[in-house]
Design an enzyme around this catalytic site. Structure first.
Site, PDB file in Angstrom:
ATOM      1  CG  ASP A  99      -2.231   0.744   0.916  1.00 58.86           C
ATOM      2  OD1 ASP A  99      -3.327   0.171   1.072  1.00 58.86           O
ATOM      3  OD2 ASP A  99      -2.144   1.930   0.478  1.00 58.86           O
ATOM      4  CG  ASP A 122       3.144   6.241  -5.606  1.00 60.81           C
ATOM      5  OD1 ASP A 122       2.152   5.745  -6.188  1.00 60.81           O
ATOM      6  OD2 ASP A 122       3.418   7.460  -5.638  1.00 60.81           O
ATOM      7  CG  LEU A 123       0.144   0.631  -6.841  1.00 56.59           C
ATOM      8  CD1 LEU A 123      -1.360   0.391  -6.952  1.00 56.59           C
ATOM      9  CD2 LEU A 123       0.893  -0.680  -7.021  1.00 56.59           C
ATOM     10  CG  PHE A 145      -8.590  -5.365  -3.608  1.00 51.17           C
ATOM     11  CD1 PHE A 145      -8.235  -6.589  -4.158  1.00 51.17           C
ATOM     12  CD2 PHE A 145      -9.925  -5.174  -3.253  1.00 51.17           C
ATOM     13  CE1 PHE A 145      -9.180  -7.598  -4.349  1.00 51.17           C
ATOM     14  CE2 PHE A 145     -10.866  -6.169  -3.426  1.00 51.17           C
ATOM     15  CZ  PHE A 145     -10.502  -7.379  -3.980  1.00 51.17           C
ATOM     16  CB  SER A 176     -15.668   0.048  -9.369  1.00 53.30           C
ATOM     17  OG  SER A 176     -16.761   0.798  -8.892  1.00 53.30           O
ATOM     18  CG  ASN A 177     -21.001   0.010  -8.633  1.00 50.52           C
ATOM     19  OD1 ASN A 177     -21.526   1.096  -8.876  1.00 50.52           O
ATOM     20  ND2 ASN A 177     -20.450  -0.251  -7.449  1.00 50.52           N
ATOM     21  CE1 TYR A 209     -12.280   3.726  -7.759  1.00 50.31           C
ATOM     22  CE2 TYR A 209     -14.647   3.537  -8.059  1.00 50.31           C
ATOM     23  CZ  TYR A 209     -13.453   3.011  -7.619  1.00 50.31           C
ATOM     24  OH  TYR A 209     -13.428   1.770  -7.037  1.00 50.31           O
ATOM     25  CE  LYS A 251     -11.154   0.743  -9.378  1.00 50.10           C
ATOM     26  NZ  LYS A 251      -9.993  -0.027  -8.899  1.00 50.10           N
ATOM     27  CB  SER A 263     -22.393  -1.742  -1.861  1.00 50.08           C
ATOM     28  OG  SER A 263     -22.826  -0.863  -2.886  1.00 50.08           O
TER      29      SER A 263
END
Lengths: 275, 275, 275, 275, 275, 275
Positions: F44, F61-62, F81, F121-122, F146, F150, F175
């Site tokens: 992370d 850091d990605l 994630f 994500s939705n 965001y 995705k 969710s």
């Protein structure tokens, strides 16, 4: 209502912005789009030469948000041909094509611009086989970082239409050159005249919402079906058929595992990250 | 086998019925359809003038079942253009277009008539966006009581085909006028010649089952795809392109919430029940 | 890479095999395909007359595996028009068309041949109604033992492509005769010139995978949509429209239960096993 | 915001209207829906007996527009089970089911009602074969005048949603009886408990737009797929399986031309207009 | 009407024919199907042992037409499990599975038999990737000569239904064994009880037309969707989940080019003709 | 073959990487995934506390490519994630989620990692109406920067699968919280147990190619259909139904123009760029 209104000159737009004006297609379009606006604002990251009549020159980097905000001021419509148009490592692609297009939409939303023509690419769908016929509903299958960046551009256009009603025509340009350079381009060829006509249709159709259209001439062989964009009224006049003599009938079939002829993206498939 | 057989005159049908003969398109068609039948029976609820050669005049209200039963006697085929062709309150629409078409099918079943051409309308699908391309399988989305009545007509035709094998071509007519009256009609224009040819194809194709076809010329821009009716053999000869000078390129995009340009039905969307 | 290379003669192929060379279409094609190869090998189960210049004659039964293995030696591409082309009892159909095509694929795999054009037939889909428009994705519905054998041929071609990468274009030939013999053939007509052009496109397209294409001219009325084969680049030049005077408009609609006009297969539907 | 708000009683609605309260399902629902509203307004064209606690009785003819306008006053939501529920000649069907539903929508738009549950019917799609599985996107194929009237109801609901945002759930009810009366109903059975639950889901889902759902229990055999209505959250608890002993396995296959078992509509197919 | 009627014994059929009675599944089914008929006629090309109560034994080769004509006499329904069930060279496959099934349909048409359950196979679609979910409308992609012969069987069933109304349920059997033998079979497993129930549903559903159903239990992982066969009423009771401990979680992913795990057909893909 | 093999510990993987280990779901998963690998590498950008048994902690850091290259060394599979999980201005989203995921794929290709589970994500499809049921083939319609990021992640996964065969399961998480926080989450709820099980299925299915699956429990109401991911074998055990009492039936329908209930993305739709 758009800010642009019929002007004293009788040209439909007051000011159109052409990004990527120093690029291959930018140079082709520079003169051809002049009948559509009093002023054509030209931008590129490199030198574009001096401004001609009815031209404004704004050299700027699309990755520079403040510059882009300024660039869009007073602009009625955008032809977005800017950014990188070949395969490169991811970071420069991201700066020019992803951050660039995000800055552009943020700026045109602020400026109240209502219509965008986005130079997308067949490389957004280049990993489909050449024996599959696609339309605007086909899933994207990018063939390179470049193709990925074009998918991103189409999607941010979708978002700004859903969110703010800004209309974009995403033109998945095939091969727009003076003539096809290889047999593949017999299927993907888009003449300069047809490109110009497609831009005209896209710019002046009363409503386009979020339209995806394949940029191709009326070629004999094709992998793409523009039926779902028929509201644009685009009817190509040219065909690659007149170049058929350049690529005579041959029995030299490609090898079974030659991905550059197996998939629509052609040589781009080998230009990205390597094994 | 139909009762109609090749006659001494050499015309294919003995008697065709044209309903709505005093309406806009009825008057256009009155002469044009004469080559197809020894006798053209004309009907309308209003005066149609005197009968010409080869004509029979029968003034009648389609909501009057007994009158409609009589009207169909000896009729080999029907061009159903009768009823109300603009938006009205529901009850008159129902009488003329719903009860009228129900009476018609009951009567033609009794009379042994085998083929109907039903003047349906683009208003049966008028609530689809102009950026959506429809075909015969697209769901109906009526834009008015008038459009609802056309959906009903298409469905009763479906029922009589499933139940009794009576064949109907439902022609979703776009805008059939001497010339387009606005930019929308550049997409929906149907010349009188093309209308006549489409009727001819629909009448003489050996089998049509229950066919839905969009009534349009070969316009540059279109929202409709007639691929699923290609068994009819209809090839339009005209195009709205020759009227393009009437609607020059313009940057005056419609407002985001202007439903008359957002949806295919145009101004009809505001003519029905009000907020 | 295929064994065939550009030869001294300048013809693309060294040797093409035409099976069924003594059949109706075989005789039509015998001369027309000569520009494509130095040598055209002709085969049939019956006498084909003497070999002309650039011809090799090999009389053989496709049901004879050893003979077929020999037949394919040195062959670069195959036009498979051999077998039975009318309805017959099952066993002869099976010998000629099912065992025959299985032998053919086994042999061409052994010989290293890379491209096949398979003369399939509309009778592979003949039980679809004439009011349904089909494309290459439509399910097969054979109308006869003959039609069943053509479905088998298309499926073995699919299997050899999935298994070995051998490419086949399955041409579902409509009605390829000098002129339409009845009204049905106005929809299914394929001129000899268009047939030849379709074979040329199928033979020389760089990649075809497993393609299904309907063999028809540019007729006004059609039941088939070749959109999914548009990568072949086939553009028909002829149309049955020039024969329209042979079948004037008529009100003699077919009887409701006349299966020969209800389904695409026409009279074949009554030629198979009987009630 | 709807006029209805959480009331002192703690019931969600202030007033629900149930039309057709004296009909077969109306009587079943009269008690079952009471938990959902302070007041249940019951209407029918025939006598409904005296009003019980929490009930208002309004006898009225849905074809009487003034009466319907009054009927809707103060109504928060509608369960529309009124009209004719069997096959009849067209005119009474039109008065009760077509004019009736048109009056209803006009009135509820005036009254500001926001949610309707419309008792549609499987007879809107009854001419589909029993071997075809349908969902909400399948084309309608009515099997009777009654079925036609249900298609009309679904379409006017679509129109009022597109035009005014009034939301309707169209429930294509199968066979809602204490138990299946024949083998067909093993596929179409809807228990009273499941009907009630489906109404509850339809009434209280936050948004339903224009939803079409098949009214069936969790039967072993079914012709319908409710996937496209899964936003409703309806999960049937019952199944016709418990009645399987009533219809033991049998080899008595229906005759090939028995339309009552060939199509989903069953016996209704023979109840409409006759040969 | 079928010849079979409810008999004195109370069993639904008078006589069912089970072909392939000496095969793996034939032996499993021999006892299980007895409750459905007074007499179970068993046939195979090899010895089946002596006839038990309620059994008739007819040893015969399905490739022998006269024998098959005799075999079908007095038969009310057929469970066709005969033929070759593994990959073999083409000619034996053709004799047993192609000529065999053609003889069968010719014979049952002559005998007036009305219902067939055909043991098709997942190898009719074995060249689809394991990541693609198929239903009854998915195109066939056979993975072997065996798979090709099953496609042929499904197609001749389609033809006899279109031509004569003979109904067939084609069961694309997955892996019907006592337990899964490898990880692939966790997806394709069909328990013997579920197989029996699927046959029962297929045999006794009033109408099945030409139905394709995947023969699988209610496994957690599946590649097939039986939604389009839901009119059969088949609800599997078993699942491969109880065998999960046999194949514990593992990181040993298959190699990228391992076709036996890439495609649904598994090891069959390597059993046919070789490179 | 993957480098990971069954280890002495008996756990399937030698080393799994979990990015975003300090995030909401990362903390939930940290313990739950331990049975799958000898070593769980946690990463992370913020502090993750001390390493527990079987854990490796790598703060990075990605967006830092060199760090990511190092992070992937020796990793057999990835649960991605990491990145930003709420709406933010574009540039930080781009750094963390676009550059981050591009670095990740470049690194895992270099490291030879073969399987990725990507926490999509939705919000990649959040601009679809709640009355539309989606599956894996539905077009993306992101509802935020965001959501755009995705979509980008799913597309780069598609590209790396087409180009290098690296397999990814893209989980469009609904969710995932201890319980639904509002009525919308009754449709989108994913329990922690079901999330874990979905990850397990995605990690251990032998082949997943490029799979898109919706991350949801077995809720009564849903907008998503996982049929096309049924090869994963994921069967949710939980349901939001147990929380139904938290959101009792109510007549308070959302306002017609309340986009947060009109579209699947909910409140995210208002969090992005503003009017």
């Amino acid at each position: 209502m758009t800010a642009a209104v019929q002007n004293k000159t009788g040209k439909p737009f007051k000011r159109i912005l052409l990004t990527g004006a120093a690029g291959g297609l930018g140079k082709v379009l520079r003169e051809r789009i002049k009948p559509w606006a009093d002023v054509v604002r030209l931008s590129d990251v490199i030198d574009m030469g001096p401004a001609g009549p009815g031209e404004e020159i704004v050299q700027c980097d699309l990755a520079d948000k403040q510059a882009v905000l300024a660039l869009l001021e007073g602009v009625d419509a955008v032809l977005h041909f800017g950014g990188i148009s070949t395969e490169k490592p991811f970071e420069p692609i991201m700066q020019a094509n992803i951050l660039g297009v995000a800055n552009l939409y943020e700026a045109l939303h602020k400026a109240g611009t209502r219509r965008v023509i986005f130079a997308s690419s067949n490389h957004a769908i280049g990993y489909h086989p050449v024996t599959t016929v696609l339309d605007a509903d086909s899933p994207t299958r990018p063939d390179s970082y470049y193709g990925l960046s074009k998918v991103f551009g189409e999607q941010i256009a979708r978002y700004y239409y859903d969110r703010f009603g800004i209309e974009t025509v995403c033109v998945r340009i095939g091969s727009s050159f003076p003539e096809p350079a290889n047999k593949r381009m017999m299927s993907t060829y888009l003449s300069y005249d047809d490109l110009t006509e497609l831009l005209r249709c896209s710019l002046f159709a009363p409503r386009v919402g979020h339209t995806i259209v394949y940029g191709m001439s009326d070629n004999d062989s094709t992998w793409w079906d523009n039926r779902l964009a028929s509201h644009l009224g685009y009817k190509p006049k040219d065909s690659s058929a007149k170049f058929a003599h350049l690529f005579p009938d041959s029995s030299e079939f490609p090898a079974k595992d030659d991905v550059t002829t197996m998939y629509q993206g052609g040589k781009f498939l080998l230009d990205g990250p390597q094994y």
